[in-house]
Design a protein around this motif. Structure first.
Motif, PDB file in Angstrom:
ATOM      1  N   GLU A  60       0.810  -1.221   0.056  1.00  0.00           N
ATOM      2  CA  GLU A  60       0.122  -0.065  -0.127  1.00  0.00           C
ATOM      3  C   GLU A  60       0.839   1.258  -0.092  1.00  0.00           C
ATOM      4  O   GLU A  60       0.148   2.382  -0.158  1.00  0.00           O
ATOM      5  N   LYS A  63       0.274   4.462  -2.013  1.00  0.00           N
ATOM      6  CA  LYS A  63      -1.350   4.495  -2.682  1.00  0.00           C
ATOM      7  C   LYS A  63      -1.986   4.958  -1.284  1.00  0.00           C
ATOM      8  O   LYS A  63      -3.095   5.838  -1.533  1.00  0.00           O
ATOM      9  N   TRP A  64      -1.954   4.443  -0.091  1.00  0.00           N
ATOM     10  CA  TRP A  64      -2.641   4.768   1.105  1.00  0.00           C
ATOM     11  C   TRP A  64      -1.810   5.824   2.047  1.00  0.00           C
ATOM     12  O   TRP A  64      -0.987   5.434   2.353  1.00  0.00           O
ATOM     13  N   PRO A  66      -0.250   8.766   1.129  1.00  0.00           N
ATOM     14  CA  PRO A  66       1.039   8.677   0.390  1.00  0.00           C
ATOM     15  C   PRO A  66       2.043   9.718   1.265  1.00  0.00           C
ATOM     16  O   PRO A  66       3.090   9.451   0.747  1.00  0.00           O
ATOM     17  N   ASP A 111      -5.600   0.378   0.593  1.00  0.00           N
ATOM     18  CA  ASP A 111      -5.976   0.927  -0.294  1.00  0.00           C
ATOM     19  C   ASP A 111      -7.119   0.344  -1.250  1.00  0.00           C
ATOM     20  O   ASP A 111      -7.714   0.943  -2.009  1.00  0.00           O
ATOM     21  N   GLN A 112      -7.341  -0.808  -0.829  1.00  0.00           N
ATOM     22  CA  GLN A 112      -8.700  -1.652  -1.723  1.00  0.00           C
ATOM     23  C   GLN A 112      -9.847  -1.491  -0.736  1.00  0.00           C
ATOM     24  O   GLN A 112     -10.670  -2.397  -1.271  1.00  0.00           O
TER      25      GLN A 112
END
Length: 113
Positions: A60, A63-64, A66, A111-112
């Protein structure tokens, strides 16, 4: 000099949930297995204190949230296929590690969700 390791509220909640899951009945292992899981987690945290840079970046990372360099430490206390990931950030200036979450490997990436 070891890093100071802090467990954030969300990670604490993950630990409490896992212990409760084991303790709920004997089919999940019961209180003895919960105690053993926690003991092994505490031993793993000692490794994190001494060398947080020895663990790679989480999938992640970037993405998560940042703004954080998100690392992960695998935690597999049993001889099973799946374990947990201790997700953490390192503050080099203050020599501090914050564990932000502990996730079972079967759960989706941050992030999903």
């Amino acid at each position: 000099m070891p890093f100071l390791v802090t467990i954030a509220a969300e990670a604490t909640r993950c630990i409490e949930d896992q212990i409760a899951w084991y303790e709920v009945d004997e089919s999940h292992g019961g209180p003895e297995l919960a105690d053993r899981w926690l003991e092994l987690l505490q031993k793993a945290l000692v490794d994190l204190e001494s060398n947080p840079e020895g663990f790679g970046f989480a999938p992640e990372n970037g993405k998560w949230q940042p703004q954080f360099a998100l690392r992960q430490m695998p935690f597999k206390p049993w001889k099973k296929k799946f374990g947990w990931r201790l997700l953490f950030v390192v503050d080099h200036e203050n020599h501090h590690v914050t564990i932000i979450q502990i996730r079972h490997e079967r759960r989706p990436l941050l992030d999903q969700e």
